[in-house]
Design a protein around this motif. Structure first.
Motif, PDB file in Angstrom:
ATOM      1  N   SER A 147       0.823  -1.207   0.000  1.00 39.91           N
ATOM      2  CA  SER A 147       0.000   0.000   0.000  1.00 39.91           C
ATOM      3  C   SER A 147       0.856   1.256   0.000  1.00 39.91           C
ATOM      4  O   SER A 147       0.541   2.247  -0.679  1.00 39.91           O
ATOM      5  CB  SER A 147      -0.926   0.006   1.215  1.00 39.91           C
ATOM      6  OG  SER A 147      -1.803  -1.099   1.192  1.00 39.91           O
ATOM      7  N   ARG A 148       1.945   1.234   0.741  1.00 44.74           N
ATOM      8  CA  ARG A 148       2.843   2.387   0.762  1.00 44.74           C
ATOM      9  C   ARG A 148       3.519   2.588  -0.594  1.00 44.74           C
ATOM     10  O   ARG A 148       3.721   3.728  -1.028  1.00 44.74           O
ATOM     11  CB  ARG A 148       3.884   2.206   1.852  1.00 44.74           C
ATOM     12  CG  ARG A 148       3.345   2.328   3.267  1.00 44.74           C
ATOM     13  CD  ARG A 148       2.874   3.742   3.570  1.00 44.74           C
ATOM     14  NE  ARG A 148       4.007   4.658   3.610  1.00 44.74           N
ATOM     15  CZ  ARG A 148       3.880   5.968   3.715  1.00 44.74           C
ATOM     16  NH1 ARG A 148       2.675   6.525   3.752  1.00 44.74           N
ATOM     17  NH2 ARG A 148       4.940   6.749   3.764  1.00 44.74           N
ATOM     18  N   LEU A 149       3.865   1.508  -1.272  1.00 44.41           N
ATOM     19  CA  LEU A 149       4.439   1.614  -2.608  1.00 44.41           C
ATOM     20  C   LEU A 149       3.444   2.255  -3.567  1.00 44.41           C
ATOM     21  O   LEU A 149       3.799   3.141  -4.355  1.00 44.41           O
ATOM     22  CB  LEU A 149       4.839   0.230  -3.110  1.00 44.41           C
ATOM     23  CG  LEU A 149       5.426   0.152  -4.523  1.00 44.41           C
ATOM     24  CD1 LEU A 149       6.737   0.909  -4.606  1.00 44.41           C
ATOM     25  CD2 LEU A 149       5.626  -1.308  -4.939  1.00 44.41           C
ATOM     26  N   ILE A 150       2.182   1.837  -3.485  1.00 44.92           N
ATOM     27  CA  ILE A 150       1.137   2.402  -4.341  1.00 44.92           C
ATOM     28  C   ILE A 150       0.924   3.880  -4.013  1.00 44.92           C
ATOM     29  O   ILE A 150       0.790   4.719  -4.914  1.00 44.92           O
ATOM     30  CB  ILE A 150      -0.177   1.616  -4.168  1.00 44.92           C
ATOM     31  CG1 ILE A 150       0.002   0.186  -4.682  1.00 44.92           C
ATOM     32  CG2 ILE A 150      -1.328   2.300  -4.893  1.00 44.92           C
ATOM     33  CD1 ILE A 150      -1.173  -0.727  -4.374  1.00 44.92           C
ATOM     34  N   MET A 151       0.897   4.211  -2.724  1.00 43.23           N
ATOM     35  CA  MET A 151       0.746   5.613  -2.320  1.00 43.23           C
ATOM     36  C   MET A 151       1.851   6.481  -2.898  1.00 43.23           C
ATOM     37  O   MET A 151       1.616   7.578  -3.409  1.00 43.23           O
ATOM     38  CB  MET A 151       0.764   5.733  -0.795  1.00 43.23           C
ATOM     39  CG  MET A 151      -0.546   5.487  -0.109  1.00 43.23           C
ATOM     40  SD  MET A 151      -0.464   5.921   1.651  1.00 43.23           S
ATOM     41  CE  MET A 151      -0.490   7.716   1.554  1.00 43.23           C
ATOM     42  N   GLY A 152       3.088   5.996  -2.803  1.00 48.26           N
ATOM     43  CA  GLY A 152       4.216   6.763  -3.323  1.00 48.26           C
ATOM     44  C   GLY A 152       4.132   6.987  -4.813  1.00 48.26           C
ATOM     45  O   GLY A 152       4.435   8.078  -5.314  1.00 48.26           O
ATOM     46  N   PHE A 153       3.678   5.944  -5.540  1.00 47.53           N
ATOM     47  CA  PHE A 153       3.570   6.084  -6.990  1.00 47.53           C
ATOM     48  C   PHE A 153       2.492   7.101  -7.363  1.00 47.53           C
ATOM     49  O   PHE A 153       2.621   7.834  -8.341  1.00 47.53           O
ATOM     50  CB  PHE A 153       3.249   4.732  -7.624  1.00 47.53           C
ATOM     51  CG  PHE A 153       3.348   4.742  -9.114  1.00 47.53           C
ATOM     52  CD1 PHE A 153       4.572   4.702  -9.747  1.00 47.53           C
ATOM     53  CD2 PHE A 153       2.208   4.811  -9.907  1.00 47.53           C
ATOM     54  CE1 PHE A 153       4.673   4.720 -11.135  1.00 47.53           C
ATOM     55  CE2 PHE A 153       2.283   4.843 -11.288  1.00 47.53           C
ATOM     56  CZ  PHE A 153       3.525   4.798 -11.903  1.00 47.53           C
ATOM     57  N   GLY A 154       1.421   7.140  -6.570  1.00 51.82           N
ATOM     58  CA  GLY A 154       0.383   8.133  -6.835  1.00 51.82           C
ATOM     59  C   GLY A 154       0.808   9.531  -6.432  1.00 51.82           C
ATOM     60  O   GLY A 154       0.502  10.510  -7.123  1.00 51.82           O
ATOM     61  N   GLY A 155       1.537   9.640  -5.324  1.00 53.82           N
ATOM     62  CA  GLY A 155       1.879  10.958  -4.790  1.00 53.82           C
ATOM     63  C   GLY A 155       3.040  11.651  -5.454  1.00 53.82           C
ATOM     64  O   GLY A 155       3.210  12.862  -5.295  1.00 53.82           O
ATOM     65  N   GLY A 156       3.851  10.926  -6.214  1.00 57.29           N
ATOM     66  CA  GLY A 156       5.033  11.534  -6.804  1.00 57.29           C
ATOM     67  C   GLY A 156       4.747  12.562  -7.883  1.00 57.29           C
ATOM     68  O   GLY A 156       5.617  13.377  -8.213  1.00 57.29           O
ATOM     69  N   ALA A 157       3.550  12.545  -8.433  1.00 57.08           N
ATOM     70  CA  ALA A 157       3.229  13.458  -9.543  1.00 57.08           C
ATOM     71  C   ALA A 157       2.891  14.860  -9.070  1.00 57.08           C
ATOM     72  O   ALA A 157       3.056  15.830  -9.818  1.00 57.08           O
ATOM     73  CB  ALA A 157       2.055  12.904 -10.345  1.00 57.08           C
ATOM     74  N   PHE A 158       2.427  15.013  -7.846  1.00 54.63           N
ATOM     75  CA  PHE A 158       1.840  16.280  -7.423  1.00 54.63           C
ATOM     76  C   PHE A 158       2.862  17.408  -7.338  1.00 54.63           C
ATOM     77  O   PHE A 158       2.631  18.507  -7.838  1.00 54.63           O
ATOM     78  CB  PHE A 158       1.130  16.112  -6.080  1.00 54.63           C
ATOM     79  CG  PHE A 158       0.057  15.061  -6.090  1.00 54.63           C
ATOM     80  CD1 PHE A 158      -0.820  14.968  -7.154  1.00 54.63           C
ATOM     81  CD2 PHE A 158      -0.065  14.162  -5.055  1.00 54.63           C
ATOM     82  CE1 PHE A 158      -1.812  14.003  -7.192  1.00 54.63           C
ATOM     83  CE2 PHE A 158      -1.054  13.189  -5.064  1.00 54.63           C
ATOM     84  CZ  PHE A 158      -1.925  13.101  -6.137  1.00 54.63           C
ATOM     85  N   LEU A 159       3.983  17.156  -6.694  1.00 51.75           N
ATOM     86  CA  LEU A 159       4.961  18.228  -6.490  1.00 51.75           C
ATOM     87  C   LEU A 159       5.540  18.720  -7.803  1.00 51.75           C
ATOM     88  O   LEU A 159       5.621  19.920  -8.048  1.00 51.75           O
ATOM     89  CB  LEU A 159       6.079  17.748  -5.556  1.00 51.75           C
ATOM     90  CG  LEU A 159       7.148  18.792  -5.208  1.00 51.75           C
ATOM     91  CD1 LEU A 159       6.511  20.008  -4.543  1.00 51.75           C
ATOM     92  CD2 LEU A 159       8.215  18.179  -4.312  1.00 51.75           C
ATOM     93  N   VAL A 160       5.922  17.793  -8.679  1.00 54.80           N
ATOM     94  CA  VAL A 160       6.512  18.197  -9.948  1.00 54.80           C
ATOM     95  C   VAL A 160       5.485  18.924 -10.819  1.00 54.80           C
ATOM     96  O   VAL A 160       5.797  19.897 -11.511  1.00 54.80           O
ATOM     97  CB  VAL A 160       7.104  16.975 -10.693  1.00 54.80           C
ATOM     98  CG1 VAL A 160       6.031  15.996 -11.121  1.00 54.80           C
ATOM     99  CG2 VAL A 160       7.922  17.431 -11.889  1.00 54.80           C
ATOM    100  N   ARG A 161       4.219  18.503 -10.753  1.00 50.76           N
ATOM    101  CA  ARG A 161       3.181  19.161 -11.544  1.00 50.76           C
ATOM    102  C   ARG A 161       2.914  20.583 -11.056  1.00 50.76           C
ATOM    103  O   ARG A 161       2.760  21.509 -11.846  1.00 50.76           O
ATOM    104  CB  ARG A 161       1.883  18.371 -11.475  1.00 50.76           C
ATOM    105  CG  ARG A 161       1.825  17.125 -12.297  1.00 50.76           C
ATOM    106  CD  ARG A 161       1.959  17.419 -13.785  1.00 50.76           C
ATOM    107  NE  ARG A 161       3.319  17.204 -14.247  1.00 50.76           N
ATOM    108  CZ  ARG A 161       3.814  17.683 -15.353  1.00 50.76           C
ATOM    109  NH1 ARG A 161       3.097  18.424 -16.151  1.00 50.76           N
ATOM    110  NH2 ARG A 161       5.056  17.435 -15.706  1.00 50.76           N
TER     111      ARG A 161
END
Length: 221
Positions: A129-143
């Motif tokens: 679940s933490r791996l999935i969370m990280g994959f989803g959350g990585g887009a926000f800051l760069v965007r």
């Protein structure tokens, strides 16, 4: 502006930026600010959650029966997913557009967060679940960083960035306290539920505010 932080930018990045600026010129300043602050709010949730995990890591370790080395993978796997998502962010945005990319990322992040809620006593499910969370959350800051420059070029960028940082700070200060209180009062897994109201609001506003195909000029055959 290079989407990948490279210098000089690639030809497709220059074409995309030209398309973007012509599209953004059709939006009012208030509309553009609403987009930036909405994505900023979702970004603030991800950053705050990532910082807050240290508050209840000992409670999490005891509940799943993990050693110190095993529980450290909660952070490591999140960072693996996070960095992978950041690396793919430019490509994903170009292929499906900013609105779809952000909504997809919110959906993936939410699935991971719900997995954490349901992973009481199960280390394997927690790590996945933490791996999935990280994959989803990585887009926000760069965007949000890229959008801040595209939405408000020139001198207007400083004022917009200041408002964005205020949004980020507004969440980063109370968020760890709230998640710590929930952990002490109820259980550590319920702390992840704090994300969902803000993610739902952010998804709705992104769907309403960002035009479809925002960053993807489609060539006609």
């Amino acid at each position: 502006m290079s989407y990948l932080g490279a210098s000089p930018p690639e030809s497709w990045e220059l074409e995309e930026e030209k398309f973007l600026r012509s599209s953004l010129s059709l939006l009012s300043e208030r509309h553009r600010l609403a987009i930036l602050l909405t994505v900023g709010m979702v970004t603030a949730i991800e950053i705050s959650n990532r910082l807050s995990i240290n508050v209840f890591l000992p409670d999490m370790q005891g509940n799943v029966g993990a050693s110190s080395d095993e529980i450290s993978w909660v952070i490591i796997l999140y960072n693996v997913g996070y960095l992978s998502s950041m690396a793919m962010a430019a490509w994903m945005t170009r292929e499906i557009g900013t609105r779809r990319h952000l909504l997809l990322s919110i959906g993936i992040y939410s699935v991971g967060a719900m997995g954490c809620v349901l992973s009481t006593g199960d280390l394997t499910q927690l790590l996945v679940s933490r791996l999935i969370m990280g994959f989803g959350g990585g887009a926000f800051l760069v965007r949000v960083v890229i959008l801040s420059g595209l939405l408000f070029p020139g001198k207007a960028r400083m004022a917009a960035a200041t408002k964005l940082y205020l949004v980020l700070s507004a969440f980063e200060v109370p968020y760890p306290c709230a998640m710590g209180w929930i952990t002490d009062t109820f259980h550590w897994n319920y702390a992840f539920l704090v994300d969902f109201p803000f993610l739902a609001i952010g998804a709705f506003l992104i769907w309403k505010l960002i035009p479809p195909g925002f960053l993807r000029p489609r060539e006609k055959d």
